[in-house]
Design an enzyme around this catalytic site. Structure first.
Site, PDB file in Angstrom:
ATOM      1  N   ASP A  21      40.796  44.730  31.160  1.00  0.00           N
ATOM      2  CA  ASP A  21      41.653  44.285  32.255  1.00  0.00           C
ATOM      3  C   ASP A  21      43.029  44.943  32.154  1.00  0.00           C
ATOM      4  O   ASP A  21      43.437  45.427  31.100  1.00  0.00           O
ATOM      5  CB  ASP A  21      41.821  42.764  32.222  1.00  0.00           C
ATOM      6  CG  ASP A  21      42.445  42.269  30.929  1.00  0.00           C
ATOM      7  OD1 ASP A  21      42.024  42.741  29.852  1.00  0.00           O
ATOM      8  OD2 ASP A  21      43.361  41.431  30.971  1.00  0.00           O
ATOM      9  N   ASP A  22      43.750  44.941  33.256  1.00  0.00           N
ATOM     10  CA  ASP A  22      45.119  45.455  33.323  1.00  0.00           C
ATOM     11  C   ASP A  22      45.214  46.903  32.836  1.00  0.00           C
ATOM     12  O   ASP A  22      46.086  47.259  32.046  1.00  0.00           O
ATOM     13  CB  ASP A  22      46.079  44.566  32.509  1.00  0.00           C
ATOM     14  CG  ASP A  22      46.205  43.183  33.115  1.00  0.00           C
ATOM     15  OD1 ASP A  22      45.802  43.000  34.277  1.00  0.00           O
ATOM     16  OD2 ASP A  22      46.712  42.282  32.424  1.00  0.00           O
TER      17      ASP A  22
END
Length: 553
Positions: free
Chosen positions: A264-265
């Site tokens: 994620d991110d």
């Protein structure tokens, strides 16, 4: 009956109850869960009873309460007692389900706490604890209960200061008490988990993690290690695969059996190495292919090599929801203290579980996590507003004054519900009712608002004295600011009176004081980002001050 959280699936209660006697005899089985025993013993002693452990064949005086602890696989004697109470046993319940039954069996009072498995028995003990909270009487009751979602918990996945080990230990105890069975370790600011993920943990840090793994086990919480290599991983690299597997093996050696690789991110268009573009191409589809390639290799090289490792989370089965509630790392200056709304019951048909992403403020996060536990266990009977109030009451330990002050403080941090257009809805409603009353010179309504302002200003001191110290420490800038805004609103009332009485000197003095208070209210900053001032009742308390100043000019 005391409030039970999470809400049980089936409850049948009679109007009768019996006092907890001075002596309680507990019958355990050879395999009764030790954690359940500890919870039960602490509950009974807290109710003023002496606990004696006896065998099923021992003669016990009729005036002693008999408690049978353990499901069929732990304590074979419980089945007979459940039959005598005319309550169906836990054999057909899903994992972590339990039966709790109390009543009269012949000429004596009995209680049976029987789980479908040891975790179910542990949960039954916690339900029993809640039944006796604040009372010394035991209701005649039959509870059959089980979780709707099999994975329920929290993921420490926020940016900013990670929780301390003390915070985490406290959280694990809270999770166990509220039937949350998962803790995912993934703080973004642990360098060995994200930025320096290839490096093994030093001995000191590894020992701290080992302690957390053991504590999680004691509370029937699965410790999941969630590694985040996405900032620098080369998906096609054999060396990076080896580094990832080596990190997992290091965690496996201290008892971790559940793993996750959250990607994620990160960018889905920029590669970390030229070899990936050459192998997978470009675009979002290429990124997905690369991630699947890496995860398949992790399963083959690590998960498949250990019979006792759970399937890689998020991989190869129904969706597990990473729920960004009540996390506040994307809204510095604010806490997230609002009901858990917008999650529909039928989500449970599509999900294997929910893990909530909490705030940097661990103690304050318990308010939201209470409702996450309530929803994930029994979404069909979840009432967001009722669950929120119950969480406040529990956290205030049943003290009505503390609960009221806590609700007032949380109202100033309702930005999660800004879709309604109001940041502090209860304060805003009180202010909205005040202005017509002021214009109409309705003394009774004006007095009601004055009392609200006085309580608002006093709430932080009530909370500092009535809640666990960690809450006051974490939220100090917000509590301080709330006090100042309360003083500012009280000054506004004095200013309005001075203006109505044409006391020009008092108007000047109070206006100067008000300017000073507003400056003070805007001086506190978020410890996680000192460049950001904290916000309390943003757009509500400050607007009231502006409106008053406009009215007297």
């Amino acid at each position: 009956m005391s409030r039970i959280c999470p809400t049980p699936q089936e409850v049948v209660e009679s109007a009768t109850s019996t006092p907890i006697p001075s002596v309680v005899a507990v019958i355990n089985g050879p395999d009764t869960d030790p954690a359940a025993r500890r919870v039960l013993e602490a509950t009974l002693r807290g109710a003023g009873a002496e606990v004696r452990h006896v065998r099923a064949r021992d003669v016990v005086p009729n005036e002693h309460l008999l408690v049978y602890l353990g499901g069929p696989a732990e304590n074979p004697t419980t089945a007979r007692i459940l039959q005598r109470l005319n309550v169906k046993g836990p054999e057909d319940l899903p994992a972590e389900g339990y039966v709790l039954a109390s009543g009269r069996a012949g000429d004596r009072s009995v209680v049976t706490l029987a789980g479908a498995d040891p975790t179910g028995t542990y949960y039954a003990a916690h339900t029993f604890r809640q039944l006796l909270d604040g009372t010394d009487r035991l209701p005649s009751i039959a509870i059959r209960d089980w979780p709707r979602l099999s994975v329920r918990g929290a993921i420490e996945g926020f940016y900013g200061s990670p929780w301390s080990d003390e915070d985490r230990a406290d959280q694990l105890a809270f999770y166990g008490a509220h039937k949350l069975n998962t803790y995912q370790y993934s703080p973004k600011d642990d360098p060995y988990l994200r930025e320096r993920w290839r490096d093994p943990y030093p001995d000191t840090e590894l020992a701290q993690l080992a302690s957390l793994v053991a504590q999680a086990r004691d509370h029937h919480v699965t410790f999941t290690y969630a590694l985040s290599p996405g900032l620098s991983v080369c998906y096609s690299s054999n060396d990076d695969l080896a580094a990832l597997v080596a990190k997992f093996e290091q965690l496996y050696a201290i008892g971790v059996r559940s793993f996750n690789v959250p990607l994620d991110d990160i960018s889905y268009t920029d590669w970390n190495c030229a070899a990936d573009e050459e192998r997978f191409g470009t675009g979002g589809g290429a990124a997905g292919t690369a991630q699947a390639y890496l995860l398949n290799r992790v399963v083959e090289a690590f998960v498949a090599q250990h019979d006792d490792v759970s399937p890689l989370q998020l991989f190869g089965h129904r969706i597990m929801l990473w729920d960004n509630y009540p996390v506040n790392d994307y809204q510095r200056g604010r806490l997230a203290l609002a009901p858990y709304t917008g999650r529909q019951p039928r989500l449970a048909d599509q999900l294997v579980g929910v893990v909530a992403n909490p705030m940097n403020q661990a103690a304050a996060s318990k308010l939201g996590l209470y409702s996450v536990a309530d929803y994930a266990w029994n979404p069909e009977r979840f009432d967001p507003q009722q669950s929120w109030q119950d969480s406040l009451d529990e956290y205030a330990k049943g003290d009505e004054n503390v609960s009221t002050a806590l609700r007032m403080f949380c109202d100033t941090q309702h930005w999660l519900e800004t879709i309604t257009g109001v940041d502090a809805p209860e304060l805003a409603a009180a202010i909205e009712a005040f202005w017509p009353a002021w214009l109409a010179k309705d003394d009774a309504a004006i007095t009601t608002f004055e009392r609200h302002v006085v309580a608002f200003a006093a709430a932080p001191d009530v909370l500092k004295g009535g809640l666990e110290p960690a809450f006051a420490t974490e939220t100090r800038p917000w509590l301080t600011t709330m006090t100042v805004w309360g003083e500012a609103m009280a000054t506004c009332l004095d200013l309005l009176r001075a203006h109505r009485e044409s006391d020009a000197q008092a108007v000047r003095t109070l206006t100067t004081r008000l300017d000073t208070l507003v400056s003070r209210a805007r001086s506190e900053v978020d410890p996680n980002d000192p460049s950001v001032p904290v916000k309390v009742a943003d757009g509500v308390a400050d607007r009231f001050v502006r409106d008053v100043l406009t009215a007297v000019r």
